[in-house]
Design a protein around this motif. Structure first.
Motif, short mmCIF file in Angstrom:
data_model
loop_
_atom_site.label_atom_id
_atom_site.label_comp_id
_atom_site.label_asym_id
_atom_site.label_seq_id
_atom_site.Cartn_x
_atom_site.Cartn_y
_atom_site.Cartn_z
N LEU A 52 7.29 -37.17 -0.84
CA LEU A 52 6.78 -36.87 -2.18
C LEU A 52 5.68 -35.82 -2.13
O LEU A 52 5.62 -34.91 -2.96
N LEU A 53 4.80 -35.94 -1.16
CA LEU A 53 3.72 -34.97 -1.01
C LEU A 53 4.29 -33.59 -0.70
O LEU A 53 3.85 -32.58 -1.28
N ALA A 54 5.26 -33.51 0.18
CA ALA A 54 5.87 -32.23 0.53
C ALA A 54 6.55 -31.60 -0.68
O ALA A 54 6.44 -30.40 -0.91
N LEU A 55 7.26 -32.42 -1.46
CA LEU A 55 7.90 -31.89 -2.66
C LEU A 55 6.86 -31.39 -3.66
O LEU A 55 7.05 -30.35 -4.30
N GLY A 56 5.76 -32.12 -3.80
CA GLY A 56 4.70 -31.70 -4.71
C GLY A 56 4.07 -30.40 -4.27
O GLY A 56 3.87 -29.48 -5.09
N ILE A 57 3.75 -30.29 -3.01
CA ILE A 57 3.15 -29.05 -2.49
C ILE A 57 4.13 -27.89 -2.63
O ILE A 57 3.75 -26.78 -3.01
N GLY A 58 5.41 -28.14 -2.35
CA GLY A 58 6.42 -27.08 -2.51
C GLY A 58 6.54 -26.63 -3.95
O GLY A 58 6.67 -25.44 -4.22
N ALA A 59 6.49 -27.59 -4.88
CA ALA A 59 6.59 -27.23 -6.30
C ALA A 59 5.39 -26.40 -6.74
O ALA A 59 5.55 -25.40 -7.46
N VAL A 60 4.21 -26.77 -6.30
CA VAL A 60 3.01 -26.00 -6.64
C VAL A 60 3.09 -24.60 -6.04
O VAL A 60 2.79 -23.59 -6.70
N THR A 61 3.54 -24.52 -4.79
CA THR A 61 3.65 -23.22 -4.13
C THR A 61 4.65 -22.32 -4.86
O THR A 61 4.37 -21.14 -5.10
N LEU A 62 5.81 -22.87 -5.20
CA LEU A 62 6.80 -22.07 -5.93
C LEU A 62 6.29 -21.68 -7.31
O LEU A 62 6.57 -20.57 -7.78
N GLY A 63 5.54 -22.56 -7.93
CA GLY A 63 4.96 -22.22 -9.23
C GLY A 63 3.99 -21.07 -9.14
O GLY A 63 4.00 -20.15 -9.97
#
Length: 92
Positions: A52-63
């Motif tokens: 979940l943390l990795a997905l969150g960080i990835g989403a923020v990075t892509l944003g």
């Protein structure tokens, strides 16, 4: 097999320290098995949290990446500089 209380005999939980007839080696083995099961449970929880943390960080990075491209495409200052350069060349 059911006990008089209605519970299933093989599913009841026992306390190794209070159970008569268990040798010290059996008690030690039961404690070791319980420790291993707790570790596995903790590892599963950590894996899901890490995912979940990795997905969150990835989403923020892509944003941030997407917003950066969007905002850079909106900037027109280079067009203005090119127009000024062309006007200066035309005057010269």
């Amino acid at each position: 097999p059911r006990e008089p209380s209605g519970e299933v005999g093989f599913a009841r939980r026992i306390d190794p320290a209070r159970e008569p007839g268990l040798s010290p080696q059996q008690r030690q083995h039961m404690a070791q098995v319980e420790r291993v099961q707790r570790q596995r449970t903790l590892q599963r929880r950590l894996r899901s949290r890490n995912l979940l943390l990795a997905l969150g960080i990835g989403a923020v990075t892509l944003g941030i990446y997407g917003y950066t491209f969007y905002s850079v495409s909106q900037e027109r200052f280079l067009d203005e500089l090119e127009q000024e350069t062309e006007a200066a060349r035309a005057r010269a």
